[in-house]
Motif scaffolding. Structure first.
Motif, PDB file in Angstrom:
ATOM      1  N   LYS A 262       1.354   7.656 -22.366  1.00 32.09           N
ATOM      2  CA  LYS A 262       2.007   6.364 -22.184  1.00 32.09           C
ATOM      3  C   LYS A 262       1.916   5.901 -20.736  1.00 32.09           C
ATOM      4  CE  LYS A 262       6.499   4.035 -22.531  1.00 32.09           C
ATOM      5  NZ  LYS A 262       7.930   4.197 -22.898  1.00 32.09           N
ATOM      6  N   ILE A 265      -1.624   4.799 -19.710  1.00 33.63           N
ATOM      7  CA  ILE A 265      -1.953   3.462 -20.200  1.00 33.63           C
ATOM      8  C   ILE A 265      -1.221   2.398 -19.378  1.00 33.63           C
ATOM      9  CG2 ILE A 265      -1.804   1.888 -22.166  1.00 33.63           C
ATOM     10  CD1 ILE A 265      -3.995   4.013 -22.381  1.00 33.63           C
ATOM     11  N   LEU A 266       0.064   2.642 -19.070  1.00 31.49           N
ATOM     12  CA  LEU A 266       0.802   1.691 -18.233  1.00 31.49           C
ATOM     13  C   LEU A 266       0.116   1.527 -16.877  1.00 31.49           C
ATOM     14  CD1 LEU A 266       4.478   2.793 -19.006  1.00 31.49           C
ATOM     15  CD2 LEU A 266       3.434   0.590 -19.596  1.00 31.49           C
ATOM     16  N   ASP A 267      -0.370   2.635 -16.325  1.00 32.48           N
ATOM     17  CA  ASP A 267      -1.056   2.560 -15.034  1.00 32.48           C
ATOM     18  C   ASP A 267      -2.349   1.755 -15.137  1.00 32.48           C
ATOM     19  OD1 ASP A 267       0.958   4.063 -13.927  1.00 32.48           O
ATOM     20  OD2 ASP A 267      -0.167   5.947 -13.940  1.00 32.48           O
ATOM     21  N   PHE A 268      -3.102   1.981 -16.217  1.00 28.82           N
ATOM     22  CA  PHE A 268      -4.320   1.189 -16.410  1.00 28.82           C
ATOM     23  C   PHE A 268      -3.985  -0.298 -16.599  1.00 28.82           C
ATOM     24  CE2 PHE A 268      -6.671   5.151 -17.675  1.00 28.82           C
ATOM     25  CZ  PHE A 268      -7.727   5.002 -16.784  1.00 28.82           C
ATOM     26  N   LYS A 269      -2.922  -0.559 -17.388  1.00 29.42           N
ATOM     27  CA  LYS A 269      -2.557  -1.949 -17.642  1.00 29.42           C
ATOM     28  C   LYS A 269      -2.031  -2.656 -16.405  1.00 29.42           C
ATOM     29  CE  LYS A 269      -2.404  -4.107 -20.864  1.00 29.42           C
ATOM     30  NZ  LYS A 269      -3.394  -5.117 -21.336  1.00 29.42           N
ATOM     31  N   SER A 270      -1.650  -1.926 -15.380  1.00 30.06           N
ATOM     32  CA  SER A 270      -1.160  -2.555 -14.158  1.00 30.06           C
ATOM     33  C   SER A 270      -2.296  -3.081 -13.286  1.00 30.06           C
ATOM     34  CB  SER A 270      -0.318  -1.559 -13.357  1.00 30.06           C
ATOM     35  OG  SER A 270      -1.141  -0.541 -12.807  1.00 30.06           O
ATOM     36  N   ARG A 272      -5.067  -5.418 -11.942  1.00 36.63           N
ATOM     37  CA  ARG A 272      -5.320  -6.857 -11.998  1.00 36.63           C
ATOM     38  C   ARG A 272      -6.793  -7.108 -11.702  1.00 36.63           C
ATOM     39  NH1 ARG A 272      -1.812  -6.662 -14.706  1.00 36.63           N
ATOM     40  NH2 ARG A 272       0.316  -7.428 -14.496  1.00 36.63           N
TER      41      ARG A 272
END
Length: 283
Positions: A262, A265-270, A272
């Motif tokens: 989790k 994925i949050l790190d990848f989604k951060s 920009r």
């Protein structure tokens, strides 16, 4: 690894004041990572497969597959990847379609150091449990399995649930007993009904004391319920006497996996990018 070598290693850790840690492994990467962290015992049983498939550990108690055959199948993934750690097989002792002595011989030949009693009817209670006991599928058959394993010089580390089951398992020759506090409570599929840590410490102590009255050399590891994190295990060990460590299943593979994936994925989604709706129109 042979039973005596495994016990010698474990007892040397105890003598040095280090907690004994056992880890359930539902996949090869779980076993490999646990060994890299210095785990003392690896246990594979059918719930590990279901747990790492995103299902609750109690799946292993239901009719979703042949528990003993699942362990044999999992062993092909786990045993070859473990280099120098004793591996135990979770054995469904009440399986009426196995010649248990021959099955234990097979497990030893495959390279297992020992066994644990899982799936276990010890997790059932109420009328259903009573009916299992009355119809030849009770906990006593698991005790018999542990006795047969001890006779074969397999390391035995059964789950126990109260003083009576502890006494029965130690008398059957258990090397290690694991007081089970119920389904682990933490994480996305953890239980919500459980003992408190304080209650768990009391119960673990009762079972430990019962075990060493029969055999002072019995090793006791706590497990389950609210004992989900290192600080939980530390609390129980600090509030008991003579408990050597902790055995984790969900605690050592499901919870870390849930969090790590989790967060990754949050790190990848951060991240920009330079792409936006506005500049795409300009292109």
């Amino acid at each position: 690894m042979e039973r005596q070598a495994a016990l010698a290693r474990i007892n040397s850790q105890i003598a040095a004041g280090r907690a004994i840690i056992g880890a359930g492994a539902g996949t090869g990467i779980s076993a490999k990572s646990a060994e890299a962290g210095g785990v003392d015992l690896i246990i594979i049983y059918n719930s590990g497969r279901y747990r790492m498939a995103g299902r609750g550990s109690l799946s292993g108690l239901l009719a979703y597959g042949d528990a003993n055959e699942v362990v044999v199948d999992m062993s092909r993934e786990v045993l070859p990847i473990v280099n120098d750690t004793p591996v135990l097989a979770g054995v469904n002792g009440t399986d009426p379609f196995r010649l248990m002595g021959k099955f234990l011989d097979q497990l030893k030949e495959m390279g297992f150091t020992g066994v644990q009693n899982f799936p276990t009817v010890g997790l059932f209670d109420g009328v259903f449990r009573q009916n299992l006991e009355e119809t030849g599928m009770g906990y006593g058959i698991e005790v018999d399995m542990i006795r047969l394993a001890a006779e074969r010089d397999l390391l035995t580390a059964p789950y126990v649930f109260d003083v009576a089951s502890t006494i029965a398992m130690v008398e059957a020759g258990a090397d290690i007993v694991v007081p089970h506090m119920g389904l682990t409570t933490a994480g996305s599929i953890g239980a919500h009904t459980a003992l408190t840590l304080e209650e768990s410490a009391v119960r673990v102590q009762e079972m430990r004391d019962a075990a060493v009255r029969i055999n002072p050399n019995t090793i006791v590891l706590c497990h389950g319920g609210p004992i989900a994190e290192p600080e939980d295990a530390a609390y129980v060990l600090q509030h008991t006497t003579g408990v050597a460590g902790f055995f984790g299943a969900s605690s050592v593979e499901r919870l870390p996996t849930e969090r790590a994936i989790k967060q990754q994925i949050l790190d990848f989604k951060s991240i920009r990018t330079s792409v936006s709706a506005a500049n795409r129109k300009e292109d």
